[in-house]
Design a protein around this motif. Structure first.
Motif, PDB file in Angstrom:
ATOM      1  N   VAL A 120      48.774  36.317  35.345  1.00  0.00           N
ATOM      2  CA  VAL A 120      48.255  34.941  35.265  1.00  0.00           C
ATOM      3  C   VAL A 120      48.997  33.969  36.163  1.00  0.00           C
ATOM      4  O   VAL A 120      48.748  32.753  36.105  1.00  0.00           O
ATOM      5  CB  VAL A 120      48.285  34.434  33.812  1.00  0.00           C
ATOM      6  CG1 VAL A 120      47.356  35.249  32.941  1.00  0.00           C
ATOM      7  CG2 VAL A 120      49.713  34.456  33.261  1.00  0.00           C
ATOM      8  N   TYR A 164      41.183  30.764  33.501  1.00  0.00           N
ATOM      9  CA  TYR A 164      42.172  31.068  32.473  1.00  0.00           C
ATOM     10  C   TYR A 164      41.467  31.215  31.126  1.00  0.00           C
ATOM     11  O   TYR A 164      40.653  30.370  30.742  1.00  0.00           O
ATOM     12  CB  TYR A 164      43.218  29.960  32.377  1.00  0.00           C
ATOM     13  CG  TYR A 164      44.250  29.991  33.473  1.00  0.00           C
ATOM     14  CD1 TYR A 164      45.057  31.112  33.668  1.00  0.00           C
ATOM     15  CD2 TYR A 164      44.437  28.890  34.311  1.00  0.00           C
ATOM     16  CE1 TYR A 164      46.010  31.144  34.669  1.00  0.00           C
ATOM     17  CE2 TYR A 164      45.388  28.906  35.314  1.00  0.00           C
ATOM     18  CZ  TYR A 164      46.169  30.033  35.492  1.00  0.00           C
ATOM     19  OH  TYR A 164      47.118  30.058  36.490  1.00  0.00           O
ATOM     20  N   ARG A 197      44.959  35.268  29.658  1.00  0.00           N
ATOM     21  CA  ARG A 197      44.392  36.187  30.635  1.00  0.00           C
ATOM     22  C   ARG A 197      43.669  35.360  31.703  1.00  0.00           C
ATOM     23  O   ARG A 197      43.380  34.180  31.505  1.00  0.00           O
ATOM     24  CB  ARG A 197      43.395  37.150  29.976  1.00  0.00           C
ATOM     25  CG  ARG A 197      43.991  38.055  28.908  1.00  0.00           C
ATOM     26  CD  ARG A 197      44.916  39.086  29.495  1.00  0.00           C
ATOM     27  NE  ARG A 197      45.375  40.078  28.520  1.00  0.00           N
ATOM     28  CZ  ARG A 197      46.518  39.976  27.858  1.00  0.00           C
ATOM     29  NH1 ARG A 197      47.300  38.925  28.057  1.00  0.00           N
ATOM     30  NH2 ARG A 197      46.883  40.916  27.001  1.00  0.00           N
ATOM     31  N   VAL A 198      43.400  35.978  32.847  1.00  0.00           N
ATOM     32  CA  VAL A 198      42.605  35.338  33.889  1.00  0.00           C
ATOM     33  C   VAL A 198      41.498  36.306  34.290  1.00  0.00           C
ATOM     34  O   VAL A 198      41.724  37.512  34.417  1.00  0.00           O
ATOM     35  CB  VAL A 198      43.470  34.938  35.108  1.00  0.00           C
ATOM     36  CG1 VAL A 198      44.105  36.158  35.752  1.00  0.00           C
ATOM     37  CG2 VAL A 198      42.670  34.142  36.113  1.00  0.00           C
TER      38      VAL A 198
END
Length: 410
Positions: free
Chosen positions: A60, A313, A295-296
């Motif tokens: 991230v 994101y 998380r991305v």
């Protein structure tokens, strides 16, 4: 939703669960404009995110973009340093194939058998801490006197660090975590990051010359593809310290908050301290220390008929997933021996399932058993101080009172 959801609001940090319920009902895939986040709240969607590293990456980026502390501004020199060392692989923020390689390297130090072998020592440390609480002539605090020093001592011994450095460990860990919290200070975080990196660098060099039986010595013995680089060793030790201390401390504190609020549960536990493991298991579902992860998206993704763009994101709310009524009956009740309790997501799911989960459970169980046996009338003696974070749920302090009649350890 009928109103905006502010991840960092004081009301949400104090008690997020009513807002989670509204999210699950009204906006299970909720887009926050400031900070720019997609917040996932239903169990099935959260688990899908955690188990899909191909679409939801753990890489991230650096601390210069921290949605959990929107006011955090990193100095240019530190941003530059982060970009130069970004190639260093970190277990928590890496994806396959790097994550697969790192996980294989460190997992041999965290086998269930190796962690179970530490249980007698963990119970010795817990007994000593309760002895000290009973003997002290000053007001007691659950966090300062038991929940924090227990994992601090255990992790220090795991790493082969002298006990006189325990206070340094706790201070460094607190400063690292506090710098990532809502409104957290930057300078102590930076100083502690430098100090702890230098400490582990020197420790690793000593272990290479003279290895022992500790975890660092075990991790440096790999050869070829199994060998961790120096920076990988340093970052893993820092991650173990910060994550191990914070989550276990908060797990113990959250479990005791649940017990304080439930006289019947307290009676059950004091009558049968062996119920401590079940109390810990339900605490992990009911009020888990890690409320969310980040998380991305690698690509455009559709969840629950909502499309999330690539590069977004995403916050899978573990705390909300663990209270989803579609997964558990009476999710807002604290109940022992739930039939599907093993499905909770407190330790994550998929490839990033917490490597230290067994150690955290052993420590928390030992603490609750010792309290039940020797401090059965422990009660709050003041207002707790909560961590100002939407994703780390726990306490910085909890004044307590108890009868100081010494009940011998068993």
């Amino acid at each position: 939703m009928s109103h905006d959801f502010d991840l960092n609001s004081p009301e949400n940090i104090a008690d997020p669960y009513p807002s989670y319920a509204r999210l699950r009902t009204e906006a299970p895939i909720y887009h926050s404009a400031d900070p720019d986040l997609w917040i996932i709240s239903r169990y099935d969607d959260v688990r899908a995110v955690l188990r899909d590293p191909d679409r939801f990456s753990s890489d991230v980026g650096g601390l210069e973009s921290d949605p959990f502390n929107p006011g955090l501004e990193m100095p240019r020199w530190l941003t530059g340093l982060l970009s130069r060392i970004s190639a260093v692989r970190v277990l928590l923020t890496s994806d396959p194939p790097d994550h697969t390689i790192l996980r294989r390297k460190v997992s041999r130090a965290f086998t269930p058998r190796r962690m179970a072998a530490w249980e007698p020592r963990i119970r010795e440390v817990t007994t000593r801490l309760v002895d000290d609480m009973l003997a002290a002539d000053h007001p007691a605090d659950l966090v300062h006197d038991l929940a924090a020093p227990l994992p601090t001592t255990v992790i220090a011994e795991l790493l082969g660090v002298p006990t006189e450095r325990n206070d340094d460990f706790k201070r460094w860990s607190d400063n690292l975590i506090n710098g990532l919290l809502t409104g957290g200070p930057r300078i102590p975080m930076v100083r502690s990051a430098i100090a702890i990196s230098w400490f582990f660098l020197r420790t690793i060099r000593r272990r290479r010359r003279d290895p022992g039986e500790d975890l660092i010595s075990l991790l440096i013995t790999g050869e070829g593809d199994e060998a961790l680089s120096q920076w990988e060793l340093i970052t893993f030790c820092i991650l173990l310290l910060a994550a191990g201390l914070e989550t276990t401390t908060n797990l113990i504190a959250n479990a005791m908050l649940a017990i304080f609020d439930r006289p019947v549960l307290r009676q059950q536990l004091c009558a049968n301290p062996e119920l401590a493991a079940a109390v810990v298991a339900e605490t992990l579902r009911f009020d888990n220390p890690a409320q969310g992860l980040m998380r991305v998206t690698r690509t455009e993704v559709t969840l629950s008929d909502i499309t999330i763009p690539a590069g977004a994101y995403v916050i899978p709310l573990i705390g909300s997933a663990n209270r989803d009524p579609d997964r558990w009956a009476d999710p807002d009740e604290f109940l022992l021996h739930r039939p599907n309790l093993g499905e909770h997501l407190a330790f994550g799911s998929g490839i990033h399932y917490c490597i230290g989960n067994a150690l955290a459970r052993i420590e928390a169980t030992a603490a609750l058993e010792e309290i039940a046996r020797r401090l059965p009338d422990m009660a709050p003696a003041g207002t707790p101080t909560r961590i100002t974070s939407p994703v780390l749920r726990g306490l910085r302090s909890q004044p307590i009172t108890f009868t100081r009649t010494k009940i011998p350890a068993r």
